[in-house]
Design a protein around this motif. Structure first.
Motif, mmCIF file in Angstrom:
data_model
loop_
_atom_site.group_PDB
_atom_site.id
_atom_site.type_symbol
_atom_site.label_atom_id
_atom_site.label_comp_id
_atom_site.label_asym_id
_atom_site.label_seq_id
_atom_site.Cartn_x
_atom_site.Cartn_y
_atom_site.Cartn_z
ATOM 1 N N HIS A 42 0.965 -1.141 0.071
ATOM 2 C CA HIS A 42 0.034 0.087 0.035
ATOM 3 C C HIS A 42 0.774 1.146 0.052
ATOM 4 N N ILE A 43 0.478 2.117 -0.934
ATOM 5 C CA ILE A 43 1.497 3.383 -1.153
ATOM 6 C C ILE A 43 0.618 4.472 -0.498
ATOM 7 N N GLY A 44 1.078 5.114 0.653
ATOM 8 C CA GLY A 44 0.147 6.162 1.291
ATOM 9 C C GLY A 44 0.419 7.463 0.539
ATOM 10 N N HIS A 45 -0.140 8.282 1.047
ATOM 11 C CA HIS A 45 0.259 9.858 0.562
ATOM 12 C C HIS A 45 1.518 10.329 1.225
ATOM 13 N N GLN A 46 1.927 11.370 0.316
ATOM 14 C CA GLN A 46 3.140 12.183 0.848
ATOM 15 C C GLN A 46 2.898 12.679 2.311
ATOM 16 N N GLY A 47 3.730 12.593 2.984
ATOM 17 C CA GLY A 47 3.898 13.337 4.092
ATOM 18 C C GLY A 47 5.205 14.001 4.703
ATOM 19 N N LEU A 48 5.344 14.803 5.616
ATOM 20 C CA LEU A 48 6.564 15.330 6.261
ATOM 21 C C LEU A 48 6.892 14.244 7.294
ATOM 22 N N SER A 49 8.407 14.172 7.093
ATOM 23 C CA SER A 49 9.153 13.321 8.237
ATOM 24 C C SER A 49 10.063 14.438 8.880
ATOM 25 N N LEU A 50 10.239 14.480 10.210
ATOM 26 C CA LEU A 50 11.381 15.153 10.806
ATOM 27 C C LEU A 50 12.031 14.196 11.620
ATOM 28 N N TYR A 51 13.592 14.725 11.420
ATOM 29 C CA TYR A 51 14.373 13.551 12.184
ATOM 30 C C TYR A 51 15.627 14.298 12.278
ATOM 31 N N LEU A 52 16.475 13.905 13.423
ATOM 32 C CA LEU A 52 17.977 14.161 13.308
ATOM 33 C C LEU A 52 18.721 13.251 12.474
ATOM 34 N N TRP A 53 19.614 14.059 11.674
ATOM 35 C CA TRP A 53 20.684 13.235 10.824
ATOM 36 C C TRP A 53 21.837 13.833 10.960
ATOM 37 N N GLN A 54 22.978 13.058 11.323
ATOM 38 C CA GLN A 54 24.256 13.854 11.561
ATOM 39 C C GLN A 54 24.122 14.937 12.105
ATOM 40 N N ASP A 55 23.558 15.088 13.319
ATOM 41 C CA ASP A 55 23.433 16.222 14.228
ATOM 42 C C ASP A 55 22.720 17.396 13.747
ATOM 43 N N SER A 56 21.947 17.129 12.584
ATOM 44 C CA SER A 56 21.088 18.237 11.880
ATOM 45 C C SER A 56 19.595 17.972 11.948
ATOM 46 N N LEU A 57 18.871 18.877 12.309
ATOM 47 C CA LEU A 57 17.397 18.510 12.132
ATOM 48 C C LEU A 57 16.969 18.898 10.845
ATOM 49 N N GLU A 58 16.436 17.556 10.096
ATOM 50 C CA GLU A 58 16.013 17.538 8.738
ATOM 51 C C GLU A 58 14.569 17.387 8.493
ATOM 52 N N GLY A 59 14.062 17.763 7.603
ATOM 53 C CA GLY A 59 12.600 17.580 7.046
ATOM 54 C C GLY A 59 12.616 17.050 5.670
ATOM 55 N N SER A 60 11.873 16.215 5.566
ATOM 56 C CA SER A 60 11.799 15.496 3.959
ATOM 57 C C SER A 60 10.578 15.081 3.685
ATOM 58 N N GLU A 61 9.821 15.293 2.605
ATOM 59 C CA GLU A 61 8.717 14.923 2.160
ATOM 60 C C GLU A 61 8.833 13.407 1.847
ATOM 61 N N GLU A 62 7.960 12.462 2.227
ATOM 62 C CA GLU A 62 8.160 11.080 2.042
ATOM 63 C C GLU A 62 6.984 10.449 1.835
ATOM 64 N N VAL A 63 7.091 9.368 1.128
ATOM 65 C CA VAL A 63 5.788 8.707 0.911
ATOM 66 C C VAL A 63 5.942 7.053 1.680
ATOM 67 N N LEU A 64 4.945 6.601 2.378
ATOM 68 C CA LEU A 64 5.106 5.778 3.193
ATOM 69 C C LEU A 64 4.387 4.572 2.844
ATOM 70 N N LEU A 65 5.171 3.512 2.785
ATOM 71 C CA LEU A 65 4.751 2.036 2.105
ATOM 72 C C LEU A 65 4.344 1.169 3.210
ATOM 73 N N THR A 66 3.401 0.546 3.133
ATOM 74 C CA THR A 66 3.004 -0.475 4.040
ATOM 75 C C THR A 66 2.909 -2.017 3.193
ATOM 76 N N ILE A 67 3.848 -2.859 3.609
ATOM 77 C CA ILE A 67 4.260 -3.945 2.790
ATOM 78 C C ILE A 67 3.588 -5.193 3.679
ATOM 79 N N LYS A 68 2.633 -6.023 3.088
ATOM 80 C CA LYS A 68 2.270 -7.374 3.577
ATOM 81 C C LYS A 68 2.899 -8.473 3.386
ATOM 82 N N THR A 69 3.561 -9.253 3.943
ATOM 83 C CA THR A 69 4.558 -10.210 3.560
ATOM 84 C C THR A 69 4.430 -11.117 4.695
ATOM 85 N N SER A 70 5.098 -12.365 4.399
ATOM 86 C CA SER A 70 5.229 -13.589 5.170
ATOM 87 C C SER A 70 6.302 -13.530 6.014
ATOM 88 N N SER A 71 6.454 -14.342 7.056
ATOM 89 C CA SER A 71 7.552 -14.554 7.926
ATOM 90 C C SER A 71 8.647 -15.127 7.055
#
Length: 111
Positions: A35-64
């Motif tokens: 399932h490919i969701g809508h684009q949203g904003l992710s905020l996170y620390l990367w290499q000591d800097s606060l980053e913000g990126s537009e990203e698309v969330l994927l929900t993947i259904k699989t087996s163990s």
């Protein structure tokens, strides 16, 4: 007891990559459905800097059985140095749907 069906969550930098990754995962039987969701904003620390990126969330259904190969394929194809790859057990659901996930993720055996 290990769950037989799992959800793997990952993000993609854009819709084009999300579609490409989903296509490969389903066509090669690493996933029953993505399932490919809508684009949203992710905020996170990367290499000591606060980053913000537009990203698309994927929900993947699989087996163990296919989960490790699915995660390996995501890492192989993903453009990020450290992609989000989170594996969540499915603890219940419709038995026919869960059986379908298992059936769709039968990876070809190597000769």
């Amino acid at each position: 007891m290990q769950a037989s069906a799992l959800i793997i969550q990952t993000t993609a930098p854009d819709l084009l990559f999300a579609k490409r990754l989903a296509h490969i995962l389903v066509e090669d039987h690493f996933a029953a459905c993505v399932h490919i969701g809508h684009q949203g904003l992710s905020l996170y620390l990367w290499q000591d800097s606060l980053e913000g990126s537009e990203e698309v969330l994927l929900t993947i259904k699989t087996s163990s059985k296919a989960a490790q190969a699915c995660m390996d394929k995501i890492r192989e194809l993903h453009p990020y140095d450290l992609p989000e790859i989170i594996c969540l057990p499915i603890i219940g659901g419709d038995a026919q749907y869960l059986a379908w996930i298992e059936q769709q993720t039968q990876l070809p055996t190597e000769c």
